[in-house]
Write a protein that holds these residues in place. Structure first.
Motif, PDB file in Angstrom:
ATOM      1  N   LYS A 447       0.840  -1.200   0.000  1.00 36.15           N
ATOM      2  CA  LYS A 447       0.000   0.000   0.000  1.00 36.15           C
ATOM      3  C   LYS A 447       0.870   1.243   0.000  1.00 36.15           C
ATOM      4  N   MET A 448       0.225   2.353  -0.198  1.00 43.68           N
ATOM      5  CA  MET A 448       0.929   3.627  -0.127  1.00 43.68           C
ATOM      6  C   MET A 448       0.731   4.196   1.268  1.00 43.68           C
ATOM      7  N   MET A 449       1.839   4.449   1.936  1.00 38.69           N
ATOM      8  CA  MET A 449       1.755   5.070   3.251  1.00 38.69           C
ATOM      9  C   MET A 449       1.873   6.577   3.066  1.00 38.69           C
ATOM     10  N   VAL A 450       0.843   7.293   3.424  1.00 36.52           N
ATOM     11  CA  VAL A 450       0.896   8.753   3.348  1.00 36.52           C
ATOM     12  C   VAL A 450       1.213   9.251   4.753  1.00 36.52           C
ATOM     13  N   LEU A 458       4.945  16.265   3.503  1.00 31.52           N
ATOM     14  CA  LEU A 458       4.174  15.047   3.318  1.00 31.52           C
ATOM     15  C   LEU A 458       4.995  14.048   2.521  1.00 31.52           C
ATOM     16  N   PHE A 459       4.848  12.783   2.857  1.00 29.66           N
ATOM     17  CA  PHE A 459       5.596  11.745   2.166  1.00 29.66           C
ATOM     18  C   PHE A 459       4.660  10.650   1.697  1.00 29.66           C
ATOM     19  N   GLY A 460       5.003  10.085   0.566  1.00 32.18           N
ATOM     20  CA  GLY A 460       4.338   8.879   0.113  1.00 32.18           C
ATOM     21  C   GLY A 460       5.367   7.774   0.103  1.00 32.18           C
ATOM     22  N   ILE A 461       5.161   6.754   0.910  1.00 28.58           N
ATOM     23  CA  ILE A 461       6.147   5.695   1.064  1.00 28.58           C
ATOM     24  C   ILE A 461       5.522   4.377   0.666  1.00 28.58           C
ATOM     25  N   ASP A 462       6.280   3.613  -0.105  1.00 34.57           N
ATOM     26  CA  ASP A 462       5.836   2.290  -0.491  1.00 34.57           C
ATOM     27  C   ASP A 462       5.948   1.373   0.727  1.00 34.57           C
ATOM     28  N   HIS A 496     -11.757   8.281 -11.619  1.00 35.77           N
ATOM     29  CA  HIS A 496     -11.511   9.396 -10.695  1.00 35.77           C
ATOM     30  C   HIS A 496     -10.266   9.105  -9.875  1.00 35.77           C
ATOM     31  N   PRO A 497      -9.356  10.041  -9.788  1.00 41.53           N
ATOM     32  CA  PRO A 497      -8.141   9.785  -9.012  1.00 41.53           C
ATOM     33  C   PRO A 497      -8.463   9.740  -7.520  1.00 41.53           C
ATOM     34  N   PRO A 498      -7.681   8.984  -6.760  1.00 42.22           N
ATOM     35  CA  PRO A 498      -7.898   8.989  -5.317  1.00 42.22           C
ATOM     36  C   PRO A 498      -7.602  10.380  -4.751  1.00 42.22           C
ATOM     37  N   GLN A 499      -8.193  10.670  -3.637  1.00 42.20           N
ATOM     38  CA  GLN A 499      -8.073  12.032  -3.107  1.00 42.20           C
ATOM     39  C   GLN A 499      -7.977  11.985  -1.593  1.00 42.20           C
ATOM     40  N   CYS A 500      -6.964  12.675  -1.073  1.00 41.31           N
ATOM     41  CA  CYS A 500      -6.792  12.803   0.368  1.00 41.31           C
ATOM     42  C   CYS A 500      -6.912  14.276   0.725  1.00 41.31           C
ATOM     43  N   THR A 501      -7.394  14.539   1.901  1.00 44.74           N
ATOM     44  CA  THR A 501      -7.495  15.918   2.349  1.00 44.74           C
ATOM     45  C   THR A 501      -6.802  16.036   3.690  1.00 44.74           C
ATOM     46  N   LEU A 502      -5.948  17.018   3.783  1.00 42.98           N
ATOM     47  CA  LEU A 502      -5.242  17.269   5.037  1.00 42.98           C
ATOM     48  C   LEU A 502      -5.777  18.560   5.629  1.00 42.98           C
ATOM     49  N   LEU A 503      -6.274  18.456   6.827  1.00 45.87           N
ATOM     50  CA  LEU A 503      -6.773  19.641   7.528  1.00 45.87           C
ATOM     51  C   LEU A 503      -5.648  20.129   8.435  1.00 45.87           C
ATOM     52  N   ILE A 504      -5.219  21.345   8.203  1.00 48.57           N
ATOM     53  CA  ILE A 504      -4.139  21.924   9.001  1.00 48.57           C
ATOM     54  C   ILE A 504      -4.751  23.029   9.838  1.00 48.57           C
ATOM     55  N   LYS A 505      -4.643  22.884  11.135  1.00 49.91           N
ATOM     56  CA  LYS A 505      -5.321  23.841  12.011  1.00 49.91           C
ATOM     57  C   LYS A 505      -4.316  24.460  12.965  1.00 49.91           C
ATOM     58  N   ASP A 506      -4.343  25.764  13.033  1.00 45.65           N
ATOM     59  CA  ASP A 506      -3.505  26.472  13.984  1.00 45.65           C
ATOM     60  C   ASP A 506      -4.149  26.308  15.352  1.00 45.65           C
ATOM     61  N   LYS A 507      -3.398  25.772  16.300  1.00 44.89           N
ATOM     62  CA  LYS A 507      -4.006  25.455  17.594  1.00 44.89           C
ATOM     63  C   LYS A 507      -4.414  26.704  18.357  1.00 44.89           C
ATOM     64  N   PHE A 517      -4.905  16.533  -2.075  1.00 48.39           N
ATOM     65  CA  PHE A 517      -3.866  15.971  -2.942  1.00 48.39           C
ATOM     66  C   PHE A 517      -4.198  14.537  -3.316  1.00 48.39           C
ATOM     67  N   ASN A 518      -3.478  14.076  -4.320  1.00 48.90           N
ATOM     68  CA  ASN A 518      -3.596  12.697  -4.765  1.00 48.90           C
ATOM     69  C   ASN A 518      -2.605  11.858  -3.957  1.00 48.90           C
ATOM     70  N   PRO A 519      -3.062  10.902  -3.171  1.00 51.04           N
ATOM     71  CA  PRO A 519      -2.135  10.198  -2.276  1.00 51.04           C
ATOM     72  C   PRO A 519      -1.167   9.269  -2.998  1.00 51.04           C
ATOM     73  N   ILE A 520      -1.429   8.948  -4.245  1.00 50.92           N
ATOM     74  CA  ILE A 520      -0.528   8.034  -4.943  1.00 50.92           C
ATOM     75  C   ILE A 520       0.643   8.799  -5.556  1.00 50.92           C
ATOM     76  N   PHE A 521       0.361   9.971  -6.097  1.00 50.63           N
ATOM     77  CA  PHE A 521       1.431  10.724  -6.753  1.00 50.63           C
ATOM     78  C   PHE A 521       1.864  11.938  -5.950  1.00 50.63           C
ATOM     79  N   GLY A 522       1.125  12.292  -4.954  1.00 48.71           N
ATOM     80  CA  GLY A 522       1.500  13.427  -4.114  1.00 48.71           C
ATOM     81  C   GLY A 522       1.187  14.769  -4.718  1.00 48.71           C
ATOM     82  N   LYS A 523       0.591  14.758  -5.899  1.00 46.20           N
ATOM     83  CA  LYS A 523       0.329  16.037  -6.565  1.00 46.20           C
ATOM     84  C   LYS A 523      -0.866  16.718  -5.941  1.00 46.20           C
ATOM     85  N   LYS A 524      -0.773  18.022  -5.906  1.00 48.32           N
ATOM     86  CA  LYS A 524      -1.884  18.796  -5.390  1.00 48.32           C
ATOM     87  C   LYS A 524      -3.062  18.661  -6.348  1.00 48.32           C
ATOM     88  N   SER A 525      -4.208  18.447  -5.795  1.00 49.68           N
ATOM     89  CA  SER A 525      -5.388  18.247  -6.642  1.00 49.68           C
ATOM     90  C   SER A 525      -5.830  19.570  -7.235  1.00 49.68           C
TER      91      SER A 525
END
Lengths: 906, 252
Positions: A447-450, A458-462, A496-507, A517-525
């Motif tokens: 699998k792809m580890m995001v 962000l990293f995509g690791i095999d 449809h390409p897979p899609q991940c969403t990262l929520l970044i919140k200032d505490k 982003f696309n979790p397989i290629f890391g490209k911004k959607s």
């Protein structure tokens, strides 16, 4: 007799739970990567010409030596976390490195070849200021440590203190640095702000004060060179002293602005400007160039320009660590280690060849997800055929034919590749994983580890090999950001390409941004996320999908208004229809308030329940729901008398853990509340008295396991709560929180655990048939796989016929740590902070990633590999037996026929 | 936003009015119960139980009854409540028809405090049930109050029996007149620690048994040596990698 049966039973259970790796399986399914963290000090080992070491001390309190040829670790020492293990200074002399650790608490000397400790001494208390090596006539024998009020002098060979002296007027003078140039004196330099500089010279021999100098601030010297300091910038002076036994170089740098340096030379009391270094304006940020300059003249050395390509998905360079050397033809050569904002170390050799890169951001993984790899093109083609709508018989036939053709083509290509590879020697054939040839394997084990790191990279690791397939650095991440990673669309919905969403919140402010982003290629959607002007309180992923199969993400802002992403018409319409059945909860741990809300059709919300835990008595430390992708296979447990005890499987159940504010060991307690997240009904409320955190919780199926520190017995204890509906199921077809009037039966039992734990997680499998194990990260670096069977509140104290029938283990108060339960054998995982589990395509197999300073990936088989043939399965034997039997039947049949015929003739 | 504020304000006004009403009620109750309080050690005190059911789902809480709480080693609670008026019954049926909510709330109180002023804290604890479930169960509900270790009321819950909404029409208005409430107050249970004492006792008993009857202990190997030997041979024969019977002997 009963005892014998009991013993047998014990033995059977224990032997069935035994699992370990064989020697030949080491590294086959698992890998580990070791990191050091963001570099604070680095030192190239130059005392031997051929040495290829670079010594690093990092912000993560790690001291390590890297191989400069490969970037691999020679050795590594991991100290305590926090200020106690903080490395304040690193000084190298020959084979020894002296470290000052823990704000001047310890002085350590290491031998750098093998990384062994020479000596360690405890220094007097006092805040650390500076340290330096002291030499005389090229002989470095001592180390001086300057603290706020004292200066101490130690032998380099054994660390013994030669002398210690109080600094004069240390209440008023702020002593900042210590220096020696090898003439038998040690100087301590201090500043009285807005007044004068004080210099105290000590004799190396006995610590006697030789002289004291005070220099009055005179602004005349400052501007005599006509230098201009950037407004609001504090100028910094950088000088180098190659040998502590000699005078430092007369050339020094003066930093006048954030990007503005000047090389100056001190010549017979005169300061001469040698060269200005102004910030270069890069036309493109793709490449950076490095030049080597002569310090004596300030001229650029010829043939030393080094141009290297910057990773477009990386950060800007932050720091350079240069190793210069003389080549055989007496010209200057150098290698450079570039440290960038995203904590990457890149080692570059002339002319711009990247020797290695280390992604040190991975030492601080915050959250991760595992995403299925996409199907190959051909597989996807076949899949796509079923997805499309039927448009006539003829076109369907044509489509089928064309996809078959493509398959044939791919097969031929595969055969050709096999043939081609077979001719090459084996060592040259490499199955390197690249982004292009990524595809799902038969059992979805790869699998792809995001991974999301604290630095914002962000990293995509095999997951099979551990190689980094993509990286993406997000700049302008606030330093105290909280991250939440969600998979909005899996790979199952081709085209449809897979899609991940990262929520970044200032505490602090609560303001959030989304990175899609696309979790397989890391490209911004190209899907643009909505702007979020309001602070976000809660985010939740709904099982609803839009027409493009992206799951809907709901964001609740501080006005209790809800916004959806994606917010297409289709989604809004679905939301309106579903609104009355969408509930969510908010937790305000400062006020101890848990409140439930329901969505209205106009996307506003209404408060429907409230539970308030008084914050002055206890504070909420964690709220855990169940994982949405969890499957429970069996609805109940079969008892000894063949009746069924049904599990209480409430998907909306929350486990709320509180800790008392009173920390006195007699009165402190840990509270556990089980609350239904829809109705706010408190299902169960328990207190563990004389207990204290940190509490680790796992909540899954119908059980909650938590671990706490018992202040009374001074030990760690595990407790398990299981919920059962009873012998009858209230409504077996569907579970609704709104219609479950009866409270479940609650069973609880506690056990002693002989170790502290760092983190806790449960295994997860595809269908939930496999029995569960708890994965426990221990501070020692081991990861323990503890069968859930041992944490079962139905373990009987007195063994009866029925409990034996049910295979319950008799109760024993202590949980033992069996060495064969360590899933990472000798692969220590330092400072485990989290364990992530993901199901694979095989029911027996669960993928595990443990992260902390190191990253470790492996597979676990909680019920052993019941659906996989062993590696050493004897295919030959089985097939030969099969064939033999087959032929035997054929022959015997023939013989029988002949015999029958003969009998008929008779 | 303005709307919401106005609403809140309204609620506030309503609640203050209600509060006055309730305090009156409390006074009444206390007045009635003075005599009892003399007898029992812990005098009970009363808080209002309020409910709300509106067609537009905007909460407007009205007094449903009064809860009389008694603090002590075992908290106890009792409830006196009014009947539903004609108007309310009609409204409840209406709300049930549009699948609205029936909400209840109680103020946050501290049971252990001695004086009335210390008991009351700001804020309410709320819970809900679907109005149709309320109607279909003929107002038979189960209300539970939850307190924490130190005696603060932390939550309230309401469920109806039966809990489902099946869409059955309630014809008889009389069924919706009187609440049939089961009330309870729950304090947290003490989670058990590891049961070492019992385990040790059991171990001791076993060793005692062993000590009393050494014959049986000895006869284990004597009795089953052939089984063990057979097992060991079998193990050795099937898998040479497996350690011999020594391991099993140790286990025993």
């Amino acid at each position: 007799m009963a005892k014998l049966i009991l013993l047998c039973l014990k033995f059977i259970i224990l032997s069935s739970a035994v699992e370990a790796v064989f020697e030949d399986q080491v590294g086959k399914f698992d890998w580990r990567q070791e990191y050091v963290g963001k570099v604070r000090f680095s030192h190239f080992d130059t005392h031997v010409q051929s040495s290829k070491k670079v010594l690093l001390a990092t912000e993560n309190n790690v001291f390590a030596a890297l191989n400069t040829r490969t970037g691999e670790l020679f050795w590594r020492h991991v100290d305590k976390t926090g200020p106690e293990g903080n490395i304040d200074a690193l000084l190298q002399h020959g084979q020894d490195v002296v470290l000052v650790v823990g704000n001047g608490r310890l002085l350590r000397s290491w031998e750098i070849n093998v990384g062994g400790l020479n000596w360690e001494i405890v220094l007097d208390s006092g805040s650390f200021q500076s340290a330096c090596l002291v030499g005389q006539q090229d002989n470095v024998k001592h180390v001086a440590v300057l603290k706020k009020t004292v200066i101490s002098f130690h032998y380099l060979s054994n660390g013994h203190q030669k002398w210690i002296e109080n600094l004069p007027e240390s209440e008023t003078v702020d002593y900042q640095s210590v220096y020696s140039d090898g003439n038998g004196e040690v100087y301590a330099l201090g500043i009285v702000p807005h007044s004068h500089i004080a210099i105290v010279a000590y004799s190396v021999e006995d610590g006697e004060i030789i002289k004291q100098v005070t220099m009055i601030h005179s602004s005349s010297i400052k501007y005599s060179l006509g230098l201009e300091v950037a407004p609001g910038f504090h100028p910094v002076l950088v000088s180098t002293q190659p040998n502590p036994g000699r005078q430092p170089l007369s050339e020094f740098f003066l930093q006048l602005g954030p990007d503005y340096y000047q090389l100056l030379q001190l010549n017979n009391g005169q300061i001469v400007t040698l060269r200005d270094f102004k910030p270069y304006l890069f036309s493109s940020l793709q490449a950076s160039s490095l030049n080597l300059f002569s310090a004596e003249t300030g001229r650029r050395l010829l043939d030393t320009t080094l141009i290297f390509n910057m990773d477009p998905y990386g950060g800007k360079p932050e720091k350079l660590h240069v190793q210069a050397f003389l080549k055989k033809d007496d010209s200057v050569g150098y290698r450079v280690m570039v440290q960038t904002e995203d904590h990457t170390l890149t080692f570059i050799q002339q002319p711009g060849r990247v020797m290695w890169t280390r992604e040190e951001a991975l030492s601080d993984v915050v959250t991760m997800e595992m995403v299925d790899l996409p199907l190959t093109g051909t597989q996807a083609e076949l899949e796509g055929e079923f997805g499309k709508k039927a448009d006539g018989l003829m076109s369907m036939v044509l489509k089928r034919l064309s996809s078959q053709l493509i398959l044939l083509q791919a097969w031929i290509a595969h055969l050709w590749k096999l043939f081609y590879d077979a001719r090459k020697p084996r060592s040259q054939v490499k199955n390197e994983v690249t982004i292009e040839n990524l595809s799902r394997d038969e059992f979805n084990l790869q699998k792809m580890m995001v991974m999301v790191t604290a630095s914002g990279k962000l990293f995509g690791i095999d997951s099979k090999t551990g190689s980094i397939l993509w990286r993406h650095y997000l700049d302008n991440i606030p330093s105290n950001a909280a991250f939440k990673l969600m998979v909005q669309r899996t790979t199952a919905h081709f085209p449809h390409p897979p899609q991940c969403t990262l929520l970044i919140k200032d505490k602090d402010t609560g303001l959030a941004t989304l990175h899609v982003f696309n979790p397989i290629f890391g490209k911004k959607s190209h899907v643009s996320p909505p702007a979020l002007p309001q602070p976000i309180l809660q985010s939740l992923m709904l099982p609803l999908m839009d027409q493009d199969y992206a799951k809907v993400l709901l964001l609740v802002d501080d006005q209790y208004k809800v916004s959806a992403f994606p917010s297409t018409k289709n989604v809004l319409q679905q939301l309106q229809e579903m609104a009355s059945s969408i509930f969510f909860y908010l937790v305000d741990s400062t006020q101890g308030r848990l409140s439930g809300y329901r969505l209205r059709t106009d996307l506003s919300t209404e408060l429907i329940w409230e539970v308030v835990i008084p914050a002055e008595v206890q504070k909420i430390v964690s709220v855990k729901g169940k994982r949405p992708n969890e499957h429970v296979h069996s609805q109940g447990r079969v008892m000894g008398d063949r009746s069924v005890l049904y599990k209480y499987l409430n998907p909306n159940l929350l486990a709320v853990v509180t800790e008392s504010t009173d920390l006195h060991q007699e009165r402190s307690f840990v509270g556990i509340l089980l609350i239904d997240g829809v109705t706010g009904r408190i299902i169960h409320e328990a207190v563990q008295r004389k207990a204290r955190g940190p509490v680790h919780v796992v909540h899954s199926e119908n059980w909650v396991v938590y671990e706490y520190w018992s202040t009374k017995s001074r030990r760690n204890e595990f407790s398990v709560i299981e919920l059962y509906e009873g012998m009858e199921l209230y409504n077996s077809t569907v579970f609704s929180s709104l219609d479950r009037p009866h409270a479940p039966q609650v069973l609880q039992q506690s056990y002693i655990f002989p170790s502290y734990i760092s983190t806790l997680e449960a295994t997860l499998t595809e269908k939930g048939i496999t029995s569960r194990h708890l994965l426990i990260g221990l501070p020692s670096g081991g990861i323990l796989s503890l069968p859930k069977m041992f944490l079962d509140p139905r373990r009987p104290e007195i063994v009866s016929e029925q409990s034996r029938e049910e295979n319950l283990i008799p109760y024993a108060p202590e949980l033992l740590i069996r060495t064969e339960w360590f899933i990472n054998y000798n692969q220590t995982v330092s400072r485990v902070r989290g364990i992530y589990t993901a199901p694979s395509g095989l029911e027996s197999t669960c993928l595990v990633v443990a992260y902390g300073l190191d990253i470790y990936q492996t597979r676990v088989y909680p019920s052993k590999q019941f659906d996989v043939l062993k590696d050493d399965y004897d295919y030959m034997l089985i097939s030969s037996v099969l064939f033999a039997l087959f032929f035997a039947t054929m022959i015997s049949k023939r013989l029988a026929e002949v015999k029958l015929l003969n009998r008929a003739w008779r | 936003v303005k709307m919401a504020r106005l609403l809140q304000f309204k609620i506030a006004v309503v609640s203050t009015v209600l509060f006055v009403v309730c305090t009156n009620l409390v006074c009444c109750n206390n007045g009635r119960r003075v005599g009892d309080a003399m007898d029992t050690e812990f005098s009970g005190f009363s808080v209002p139980l309020e409910h709300s059911f509106e067609v537009d789902d905007v909460a407007k809480f009205k007094v449903r009854g009064a809860l009389v709480l008694k603090a002590g080693r075992e908290h106890s609670v009792s409830l006196t409540q009014n009947q539903l008026s004609e108007e309310d019954r009609a409204k409840l049926k209406e709300v049930a028809a549009v699948d609205g909510l029936y909400r209840i709330r109680v103020p946050r109180v501290f049971l252990q405090a001695d004086r009335q002023t210390e008991r009351q804290m700001d804020g309410y604890l709320t819970a809900f049930v679907r109005a149709c479930a309320m109607v279909e169960s003929h107002l038979s509900d189960v209300i539970a109050l939850y307190s924490d270790v130190s005696g603060y009321l932390i939550g309230v819950s309401i469920v109806t029996l039966p809990g489902a909404c099946r869409g059955t029409e309630v014809e008889d208005e009389v069924d919706l007149e009187v609440f049939n409430t089961t009330l309870s107050i729950m304090a947290p249970v003490n989670a058990p620690g590891p049961e070492t004492a019992l385990f040790l006792e059991r171990m001791e008993q076993e060793t005692e048994k062993k000590g009393k009857n050494p014959q049986e202990q000895k006869s284990f190997f004597a009795k089953y040596w052939y089984l063990i030997l057979g097992g060991a041979i079998f193990l050795m024969a099937t898998n040479s990698a497996q350690p011999p019977a020594g391991g099993e002997g140790e286990q025993s």
